[in-house]
Design a protein around this motif. Structure first.
Motif, mmCIF file in Angstrom:
data_model
loop_
_atom_site.group_PDB
_atom_site.id
_atom_site.type_symbol
_atom_site.label_atom_id
_atom_site.label_comp_id
_atom_site.label_asym_id
_atom_site.label_seq_id
_atom_site.Cartn_x
_atom_site.Cartn_y
_atom_site.Cartn_z
ATOM 1 N N ASP A 1 0.883 -1.177 0.051
ATOM 2 C CA ASP A 1 0.092 -0.232 -0.081
ATOM 3 C C ASP A 1 0.893 1.219 -0.009
ATOM 4 O OD1 ASP A 1 -2.346 -1.449 -0.141
ATOM 5 O OD2 ASP A 1 -2.690 -1.294 2.124
ATOM 6 N N THR B 1 -3.815 2.243 -3.035
ATOM 7 C CA THR B 1 -4.400 0.901 -2.883
ATOM 8 C C THR B 1 -4.610 0.766 -1.394
ATOM 9 O OG1 THR B 1 -2.273 -0.015 -2.633
ATOM 10 C CG2 THR B 1 -3.125 -0.072 -4.765
ATOM 11 N N GLN B 2 -5.405 -0.258 -1.218
ATOM 12 C CA GLN B 2 -5.530 -0.501 0.269
ATOM 13 C C GLN B 2 -6.031 -1.934 0.443
ATOM 14 O OE1 GLN B 2 -8.968 0.625 2.815
ATOM 15 N NE2 GLN B 2 -7.461 1.634 4.147
ATOM 16 N N SER C 1 -8.976 -6.119 -1.910
ATOM 17 C CA SER C 1 -7.964 -4.955 -2.332
ATOM 18 C C SER C 1 -8.622 -4.088 -3.094
ATOM 19 C CB SER C 1 -6.796 -5.546 -3.094
ATOM 20 O OG SER C 1 -7.029 -6.194 -4.131
#
Length: 176
Positions: free
Chosen positions: A26, A69-70, A93
């Motif tokens: 991330d 992103t996470q 995601s």
């Protein structure tokens, strides 16, 4: 150490490695990512595969089109066997992606299948396969850079990684 306690310690070390890797991805942090894989490791994400160097150059700095992103990790099921382990971790995601006509928010649900080796006291990944269970395009991305749900942010650090990453400062204890 009692064998049952050692198994608990090993399982927690594996889970910590998976979490550290997601955090590194991330943040596109080569150092965090490198600390989770043995140098000769392999990966196969179905859309890209190869050795660790190929993985690292794919994730860091990351595709220009993928702005954020996470990774949200679910349960990790671990099977231990004499210095090796197999682990399956559920993952959601989130990705903010520039599709050429504006940013879109997408989410993938899947599972990581990781093979780990313990060398000395350290567990790291030697092989990863990504399985995809679903994908959802949530549509045009909302502009949350100035607030959320109609409420303005009260400080610059709230938009997360969009303006740096306040958590890095927070962990050092330097945050007010």
């Amino acid at each position: 150490m009692d064998p049952m306690v050692q198994q608990m310690v090993d399982r927690e070390a594996i889970r910590a490695c998976v979490a550290r890797l997601a955090r590194g991805e991330d943040r596109r942090s080569a150092d965090l990512i490198r600390s989770c894989w043995w140098p000769e490791a392999r990966f196969d994400y179905g859309v890209h595969s190869g050795d660790f160097d190929a993985y690292l150059s794919w994730v860091v700095p990351g595709a220009d089109a993928i702005k954020d992103t996470q990774h949200l990790l679910g349960q990790t099921y671990v099977e231990l066997s004499d210095g090796t382990a197999k682990a399956e971790t559920h993952v959601f995601s989130y990705h903010r992606v520039d599709m050429g006509a504006g940013d879109r928010d997408t989410c993938i649900g899947g599972r990581y299948l990781d093979r780990f080796e313990k060398r000395g006291t350290e567990w790291r990944i030697v092989d990863r396969v990504m399985l995809y269970d679903w994908e959802q395009d949530w549509g045009a991305a909302a502009d949350w850079s100035k607030g959320v749900m109609g409420y303005p942010f009260t400080a610059e650090h709230f938009p997360g990684r969009a303006k740096g990453d306040f958590s890095e400062i927070w962990f050092t204890g330097e945050a007010a």
